[in-house]
Design a protein around this motif. Structure first.
Motif, PDB file in Angstrom:
ATOM      1  N   ALA A 173       9.903 -12.105  -9.196  1.00 47.10           N
ATOM      2  CA  ALA A 173       9.145 -11.881 -10.418  1.00 47.10           C
ATOM      3  C   ALA A 173       7.615 -11.774  -9.967  1.00 47.10           C
ATOM      4  O   ALA A 173       6.763 -11.085 -10.565  1.00 47.10           O
ATOM      5  CB  ALA A 173       9.350 -12.781 -11.558  1.00 47.10           C
ATOM      6  N   GLY A 174       7.064 -13.081  -9.310  1.00 46.91           N
ATOM      7  CA  GLY A 174       5.584 -13.044  -8.921  1.00 46.91           C
ATOM      8  C   GLY A 174       5.253 -11.610  -8.212  1.00 46.91           C
ATOM      9  O   GLY A 174       4.343 -10.991  -8.075  1.00 46.91           O
ATOM     10  N   VAL A 175       6.147 -11.346  -7.053  1.00 47.25           N
ATOM     11  CA  VAL A 175       5.824 -10.224  -6.216  1.00 47.25           C
ATOM     12  C   VAL A 175       5.933  -9.103  -7.101  1.00 47.25           C
ATOM     13  O   VAL A 175       5.049  -8.274  -6.782  1.00 47.25           O
ATOM     14  CB  VAL A 175       6.971 -10.358  -5.051  1.00 47.25           C
ATOM     15  N   VAL A 176       6.833  -8.760  -8.084  1.00 49.41           N
ATOM     16  CA  VAL A 176       6.817  -7.727  -8.728  1.00 49.41           C
ATOM     17  C   VAL A 176       5.643  -7.438  -9.450  1.00 49.41           C
ATOM     18  O   VAL A 176       5.115  -6.285  -9.660  1.00 49.41           O
ATOM     19  CB  VAL A 176       8.174  -7.349  -9.465  1.00 49.41           C
ATOM     20  N   ASN A 177       5.281  -8.647 -10.136  1.00 52.79           N
ATOM     21  CA  ASN A 177       3.976  -8.767 -10.995  1.00 52.79           C
ATOM     22  C   ASN A 177       2.765  -8.177 -10.181  1.00 52.79           C
ATOM     23  O   ASN A 177       2.008  -7.449 -10.631  1.00 52.79           O
ATOM     24  CB  ASN A 177       3.931 -10.036 -11.584  1.00 52.79           C
ATOM     25  N   ASN A 178       2.714  -8.982  -9.132  1.00 58.69           N
ATOM     26  CA  ASN A 178       1.458  -8.447  -8.107  1.00 58.69           C
ATOM     27  C   ASN A 178       1.389  -6.981  -7.896  1.00 58.69           C
ATOM     28  O   ASN A 178       0.457  -6.459  -7.669  1.00 58.69           O
ATOM     29  CB  ASN A 178       1.446  -9.521  -6.938  1.00 58.69           C
ATOM     30  N   TYR A 179       2.738  -6.330  -7.669  1.00 59.60           N
ATOM     31  CA  TYR A 179       2.882  -5.066  -7.109  1.00 59.60           C
ATOM     32  C   TYR A 179       2.170  -4.338  -8.489  1.00 59.60           C
ATOM     33  O   TYR A 179       1.449  -3.360  -7.909  1.00 59.60           O
ATOM     34  CB  TYR A 179       4.171  -4.647  -6.761  1.00 59.60           C
ATOM     35  N   PHE A 180       2.621  -4.610  -9.587  1.00 54.51           N
ATOM     36  CA  PHE A 180       2.181  -3.890 -10.592  1.00 54.51           C
ATOM     37  C   PHE A 180       0.791  -4.071 -10.788  1.00 54.51           C
ATOM     38  O   PHE A 180      -0.016  -2.873 -11.346  1.00 54.51           O
ATOM     39  CB  PHE A 180       2.927  -4.081 -12.133  1.00 54.51           C
ATOM     40  N   ARG A 181       0.034  -5.116 -10.628  1.00 54.43           N
ATOM     41  CA  ARG A 181      -1.354  -5.324 -10.668  1.00 54.43           C
ATOM     42  C   ARG A 181      -2.001  -4.634  -9.801  1.00 54.43           C
ATOM     43  O   ARG A 181      -3.079  -4.154 -10.079  1.00 54.43           O
ATOM     44  CB  ARG A 181      -1.480  -6.666 -10.643  1.00 54.43           C
ATOM     45  N   MET A 182      -1.404  -4.494  -8.412  1.00 55.83           N
ATOM     46  CA  MET A 182      -2.375  -3.858  -7.408  1.00 55.83           C
ATOM     47  C   MET A 182      -2.249  -2.273  -7.957  1.00 55.83           C
ATOM     48  O   MET A 182      -3.117  -1.635  -7.647  1.00 55.83           O
ATOM     49  CB  MET A 182      -1.794  -4.001  -6.201  1.00 55.83           C
ATOM     50  N   LYS A 183      -1.114  -1.876  -8.216  1.00 56.40           N
ATOM     51  CA  LYS A 183      -0.970  -0.366  -8.661  1.00 56.40           C
ATOM     52  C   LYS A 183      -1.850  -0.060  -9.741  1.00 56.40           C
ATOM     53  O   LYS A 183      -2.607   1.025  -9.573  1.00 56.40           O
ATOM     54  CB  LYS A 183       0.333   0.031  -8.870  1.00 56.40           C
TER      55      LYS A 183
END
Length: 76
Positions: A17-27
């Protein structure tokens, strides 16, 4: 399922979940940066135009013939 396996599964879910959250933030940040870059290009273009206008005005003001005609106008 034993308690150790449950702990491992919970940790993996949290990390995922942390990895997915960071991906969306970077996008989202990349999209905001692209908009900021476009705004910056527009501002830099406007600054270049204003610098050119100031150069022209300085040339007009420091023109020798203009100064001479201004002095003649003051005498009249």
């Amino acid at each position: 399922m034993n308690p150790f396996e449950m702990i491992v599964v919970i940790v993996l879910i949290c990390v995922g979940a942390g990895v997915v959250n960071n991906y969306f933030r970077m996008k989202a940040n990349r999209q905001a940066d692209a908009a900021s870059d476009a705004d910056m290009d527009q501002v830099l273009g406007e600054v270049d135009r204003l610098k050119e206008r100031v150069r022209v005005l300085e040339k007009i003001v420091t023109d020798q013939e203009r100064q001479l005609s201004e002095e003649i106008r003051k005498l009249a």
